[in-house]
Design a protein around this motif. Structure first.
Motif, PDB file in Angstrom:
ATOM      1  N   GLU A   1       0.829  -0.933  -0.135  1.00 18.99           N
ATOM      2  CA  GLU A   1      -0.034  -0.283   0.388  1.00 18.99           C
ATOM      3  C   GLU A   1       0.862   1.385  -0.083  1.00 18.99           C
ATOM      4  OE1 GLU A   1      -2.665   0.024   3.409  1.00 18.99           O
ATOM      5  OE2 GLU A   1      -3.744  -1.810   2.970  1.00 18.99           O
ATOM      6  N   PHE A   2       0.856   2.717  -0.524  1.00 16.05           N
ATOM      7  CA  PHE A   2       1.256   3.773  -0.880  1.00 16.05           C
ATOM      8  C   PHE A   2       0.370   4.616  -0.801  1.00 16.05           C
ATOM      9  CE2 PHE A   2       0.455   1.173  -5.108  1.00 16.05           C
ATOM     10  CZ  PHE A   2       0.192   3.163  -5.640  1.00 16.05           C
ATOM     11  N   GLU A   3       0.773   5.866  -0.205  1.00 13.62           N
ATOM     12  CA  GLU A   3      -0.156   7.399  -1.034  1.00 13.62           C
ATOM     13  C   GLU A   3      -0.100   7.203  -3.425  1.00 13.62           C
ATOM     14  OE1 GLU A   3      -2.073   8.577   0.542  1.00 13.62           O
ATOM     15  OE2 GLU A   3      -1.838   7.710   2.561  1.00 13.62           O
ATOM     16  N   SER A   4      -1.485   7.060  -2.345  1.00 15.86           N
ATOM     17  CA  SER A   4      -1.376   8.096  -4.695  1.00 15.86           C
ATOM     18  C   SER A   4      -1.812   9.066  -5.063  1.00 15.86           C
ATOM     19  CB  SER A   4      -2.402   6.858  -5.317  1.00 15.86           C
ATOM     20  OG  SER A   4      -3.465   7.072  -4.597  1.00 15.86           O
ATOM     21  N   GLY A   5      -2.702   9.772  -4.544  1.00 22.56           N
ATOM     22  CA  GLY A   5      -2.934  11.124  -4.582  1.00 22.56           C
ATOM     23  C   GLY A   5      -4.348  10.681  -5.004  1.00 22.56           C
ATOM     24  N   PHE A   6      -5.037  12.049  -5.565  1.00 21.17           N
ATOM     25  CA  PHE A   6      -5.902  13.037  -5.978  1.00 21.17           C
ATOM     26  C   PHE A   6      -6.386  12.922  -7.417  1.00 21.17           C
ATOM     27  CE2 PHE A   6      -9.962  15.237  -6.351  1.00 21.17           C
ATOM     28  CZ  PHE A   6     -10.996  14.208  -6.308  1.00 21.17           C
ATOM     29  N   SER A   7      -5.628  13.577  -8.175  1.00 19.49           N
ATOM     30  CA  SER A   7      -5.430  13.750  -9.498  1.00 19.49           C
ATOM     31  C   SER A   7      -5.260  12.703  -9.928  1.00 19.49           C
ATOM     32  CB  SER A   7      -4.723  15.202 -10.124  1.00 19.49           C
ATOM     33  OG  SER A   7      -3.420  14.514  -9.983  1.00 19.49           O
ATOM     34  N   ALA A   8      -5.940  12.273 -11.027  1.00 12.81           N
ATOM     35  CA  ALA A   8      -5.005  10.948 -12.316  1.00 12.81           C
ATOM     36  C   ALA A   8      -3.888  10.369 -12.588  1.00 12.81           C
ATOM     37  CB  ALA A   8      -5.197  10.676 -13.459  1.00 12.81           C
ATOM     38  N   ILE A   9      -2.812  11.889 -12.597  1.00 11.22           N
ATOM     39  CA  ILE A   9      -1.769  11.928 -13.242  1.00 11.22           C
ATOM     40  C   ILE A   9      -0.824  11.733 -11.845  1.00 11.22           C
ATOM     41  CG2 ILE A   9      -0.101  14.043 -13.510  1.00 11.22           C
ATOM     42  CD1 ILE A   9      -1.771  15.575 -15.689  1.00 11.22           C
ATOM     43  N   THR A  10      -0.726  12.382 -10.736  1.00 10.52           N
ATOM     44  CA  THR A  10       0.084  11.561  -9.578  1.00 10.52           C
ATOM     45  C   THR A  10      -0.650  10.917  -9.081  1.00 10.52           C
ATOM     46  OG1 THR A  10      -0.518  14.595  -8.594  1.00 10.52           O
ATOM     47  CG2 THR A  10       0.295  13.045  -7.231  1.00 10.52           C
ATOM     48  N   ALA A  11      -1.780  10.353  -8.959  1.00  9.20           N
ATOM     49  CA  ALA A  11      -1.863   8.898  -8.667  1.00  9.20           C
ATOM     50  C   ALA A  11      -1.299   7.850  -9.607  1.00  9.20           C
ATOM     51  CB  ALA A  11      -3.432   8.639  -8.649  1.00  9.20           C
ATOM     52  N   CYS A  12      -1.356   7.496 -11.169  1.00  9.49           N
ATOM     53  CA  CYS A  12      -0.638   7.392 -11.686  1.00  9.49           C
ATOM     54  C   CYS A  12       1.250   7.290 -11.945  1.00  9.49           C
ATOM     55  CB  CYS A  12      -1.044   7.223 -13.345  1.00  9.49           C
ATOM     56  SG  CYS A  12      -3.224   6.694 -13.187  1.00  9.49           S
ATOM     57  N   LYS A  13       0.988   8.392 -11.949  1.00  3.07           N
ATOM     58  CA  LYS A  13       3.106   8.563 -11.155  1.00  3.07           C
ATOM     59  C   LYS A  13       3.158   7.617 -10.205  1.00  3.07           C
ATOM     60  CE  LYS A  13       6.484  12.143 -10.951  1.00  3.07           C
ATOM     61  NZ  LYS A  13       6.900  11.584  -9.947  1.00  3.07           N
ATOM     62  N   GLN A  14       2.707   7.840  -9.176  1.00  2.00           N
ATOM     63  CA  GLN A  14       3.283   6.892  -7.607  1.00  2.00           C
ATOM     64  C   GLN A  14       2.234   5.698  -7.708  1.00  2.00           C
ATOM     65  OE1 GLN A  14       4.560   9.809  -6.340  1.00  2.00           O
ATOM     66  NE2 GLN A  14       3.433   9.147  -4.339  1.00  2.00           N
ATOM     67  N   THR A  15       1.381   5.330  -8.574  1.00  2.00           N
ATOM     68  CA  THR A  15       1.453   3.525  -8.809  1.00  2.00           C
ATOM     69  C   THR A  15       2.641   3.806  -9.676  1.00  2.00           C
ATOM     70  OG1 THR A  15      -0.868   4.091  -8.356  1.00  2.00           O
ATOM     71  CG2 THR A  15       0.021   1.774  -9.597  1.00  2.00           C
ATOM     72  N   ALA A  16       2.985   3.491 -10.331  1.00  3.60           N
ATOM     73  CA  ALA A  16       4.105   3.099 -11.372  1.00  3.60           C
ATOM     74  C   ALA A  16       5.253   3.290 -10.316  1.00  3.60           C
ATOM     75  CB  ALA A  16       4.398   4.067 -12.441  1.00  3.60           C
ATOM     76  N   GLU A  17       5.216   3.749  -9.951  1.00  7.37           N
ATOM     77  CA  GLU A  17       6.358   3.845  -9.148  1.00  7.37           C
ATOM     78  C   GLU A  17       7.076   3.371  -8.032  1.00  7.37           C
ATOM     79  OE1 GLU A  17       7.323   8.677  -7.629  1.00  7.37           O
ATOM     80  OE2 GLU A  17       7.919   8.838 -10.102  1.00  7.37           O
ATOM     81  N   ALA A  18       5.724   3.212  -7.282  1.00  7.40           N
ATOM     82  CA  ALA A  18       5.108   1.961  -6.195  1.00  7.40           C
ATOM     83  C   ALA A  18       5.431   0.467  -6.668  1.00  7.40           C
ATOM     84  CB  ALA A  18       3.885   2.120  -5.668  1.00  7.40           C
ATOM     85  N   TYR A  19       5.513   0.143  -8.213  1.00  2.22           N
ATOM     86  CA  TYR A  19       5.654  -0.481  -8.604  1.00  2.22           C
ATOM     87  C   TYR A  19       7.557  -1.075  -8.205  1.00  2.22           C
ATOM     88  CZ  TYR A  19       5.817  -5.486 -11.231  1.00  2.22           C
ATOM     89  OH  TYR A  19       5.825  -6.587 -11.537  1.00  2.22           O
ATOM     90  N   PHE A  20       8.249  -0.605  -7.859  1.00  2.00           N
ATOM     91  CA  PHE A  20       9.587  -1.058  -7.432  1.00  2.00           C
ATOM     92  C   PHE A  20       9.718  -1.708  -5.878  1.00  2.00           C
ATOM     93  CE2 PHE A  20      12.524   1.070  -4.913  1.00  2.00           C
ATOM     94  CZ  PHE A  20      13.557   0.363  -5.600  1.00  2.00           C
ATOM     95  N   PRO A  21       8.907  -1.076  -4.800  1.00  2.00           N
ATOM     96  CA  PRO A  21       8.877  -1.079  -3.409  1.00  2.00           C
ATOM     97  C   PRO A  21       8.532  -2.710  -4.070  1.00  2.00           C
ATOM     98  CG  PRO A  21       8.535   0.604  -3.473  1.00  2.00           C
ATOM     99  CD  PRO A  21       8.698   0.394  -4.712  1.00  2.00           C
TER     100      PRO A  21
END
Length: 181
Positions: A141-161
């Motif tokens: 689990e991670f913090e993604s964000g409200f806007s699609a741009i931020t949430a998708c960027k955070q989701t992509a980055e969270a795949y690594f950990p």
């Protein structure tokens, strides 16, 4: 007049185009590296990994998630395991004693868990050339964000950990040693 229409069309396409959200390159985990070295084994290799049947890379309407260097998400997991074995000094390309392959049974993400959270769910069945298997799963689990741009960027980055945790769980499990015998 035609130039104005063409210009407006190009502008409309470029503004509405989707972005691709890229996962960072995999980096080894120091604790996983130590755990692998403590196994006291050598001669391991990594074979093919099969992809899940129903994984979608699409994140909201913002664009796809993608690992770096044109890899698939399944290749990213395979390459992560290979990297961990290489850095621990127990990987070989010639005449491996044991080959580990895998099947990614589950690969799912949410960029909108709750309102601003996200998660990755990964399940992998590791298969050893000695006939033993190991199931390993990670819910990250991670913090993604409200806007699609931020949430998708955070989701992509969270795949690594998420993958790093998955590999760590596999290596630290008592079942893993049986895969290497």
């Amino acid at each position: 007049m035609n130039y104005k229409i063409i210009g407006l069309a190009v502008l409309a396409i470029s503004v509405s185009a989707c972005s691709t959200y890229t996962t960072p390159r995999y980096a080894i985990n120091a604790d996983t590296n130590l755990a692998l070295k403590e196994l006291g084994t050598t001669g391991l290799s990594v074979g093919a990994f099969a992809a899940p049947t129903n994984f979608s890379e699409s994140c909201r309407a913002a664009g796809p998630l993608a690992p770096p260097d044109g890899m698939s998400h399944t290749d990213y997991i395979r390459k992560a395991l290979e990297s961990e074995l290489k850095v621990a000094g127990i990987y070989t390309t010639s005449n491996p004693r044991v080959i580990l392959s895998g099947y990614v049974k589950k690969l799912e993400f949410s960029s909108s868990r709750g309102l601003t959270g996200g998660s990755w769910d990964i399940e992998v069945l590791l298969n050893s050339s000695n006939g033993k298997t190991q199931m390993v799963a990670e819910h990250y689990e991670f913090e993604s964000g409200f806007s699609a741009i931020t949430a998708c960027k955070q989701t992509a980055e969270a795949y690594f950990p998420a993958v790093q945790n998955l590999i760590a769980k596999a290596v630290r499990s008592p079942e893993f040693k049986a895969l290497l015998q």
